[in-house]
Design a protein around this motif. Sequence first.
Motif, mmCIF file in Angstrom:
data_model
loop_
_atom_site.group_PDB
_atom_site.id
_atom_site.type_symbol
_atom_site.label_atom_id
_atom_site.label_comp_id
_atom_site.label_asym_id
_atom_site.label_seq_id
_atom_site.Cartn_x
_atom_site.Cartn_y
_atom_site.Cartn_z
ATOM 1 N N UNK A 66 0.845 -1.201 0.000
ATOM 2 C CA UNK A 66 0.000 0.000 0.000
ATOM 3 C C UNK A 66 0.882 1.254 0.000
ATOM 4 N N UNK A 67 0.374 2.296 -0.645
ATOM 5 C CA UNK A 67 1.037 3.599 -0.639
ATOM 6 C C UNK A 67 0.012 4.676 -0.333
ATOM 7 N N UNK A 68 0.479 5.775 0.263
ATOM 8 C CA UNK A 68 -0.386 6.920 0.484
ATOM 9 C C UNK A 68 -0.742 7.579 -0.840
ATOM 10 N N UNK A 69 -1.598 8.597 -0.767
ATOM 11 C CA UNK A 69 -2.014 9.333 -1.979
ATOM 12 C C UNK A 69 -1.184 10.597 -2.151
ATOM 13 N N UNK A 70 -1.081 11.059 -3.380
ATOM 14 C CA UNK A 70 -0.408 12.322 -3.680
ATOM 15 C C UNK A 70 1.078 12.288 -3.341
#
Length: 196
Positions: A48-52
């Motif tokens: 998973x990765x954060x947004x922006x």
Amino acid sequence: MAEPIAPESATDDTAVSRWFGSAFGQLHPQLQTLHRRGGTLHGPLTIRFGRGLVGVFGRRLARKLGIPTDGTVHRLQVGIHHLDGRLHWDRRFDDGARFASTFRPYGRWPDGGWIEETGAITLRLQVDVVDGGWQWRCIGARLGRWPLPLWLLPRTHAGKRIEAGDYRFDVSIALPLLGEVLGYGGLLQLADDGDQ
């Protein structure tokens, strides 16, 4: 020519069992066996990765750690063994490069901890036992010889526990106020000798 040093035998106490002492029995029996005999865990996990911009930072961090950056399901293999009084983890995502960490114990549980050495980064970690599982808690870090203030460090939650007979691994790295930048987790199985 000197013979290679073999990992500590299954009948010996290991760095982990010595560090925990009588509290070793608080770990789930499967985790006790893993940390007495060693072994290789493998299986699918989700990245998973954060947004922006947080996600951009997470992908850069993932590249440095040898973690795939596409945020989908991948395979993880983790070899765990003891050698010279230390705990060793060798991780490999898919067929990528090996990412190794060495953990050196200090003191005894619950007040002692472990020093994780991974390249130029050194983490000072303590362990919480939660429902038979093992949770790492970072209490300090260094970059080379330079100490890093805790407020500057990402918040890391990492651990393993037994779930329906498999090994649940979860890692999450978050920045204050911005949330998770990188995380991965999944259910892993202990490999038979022929699977490794």
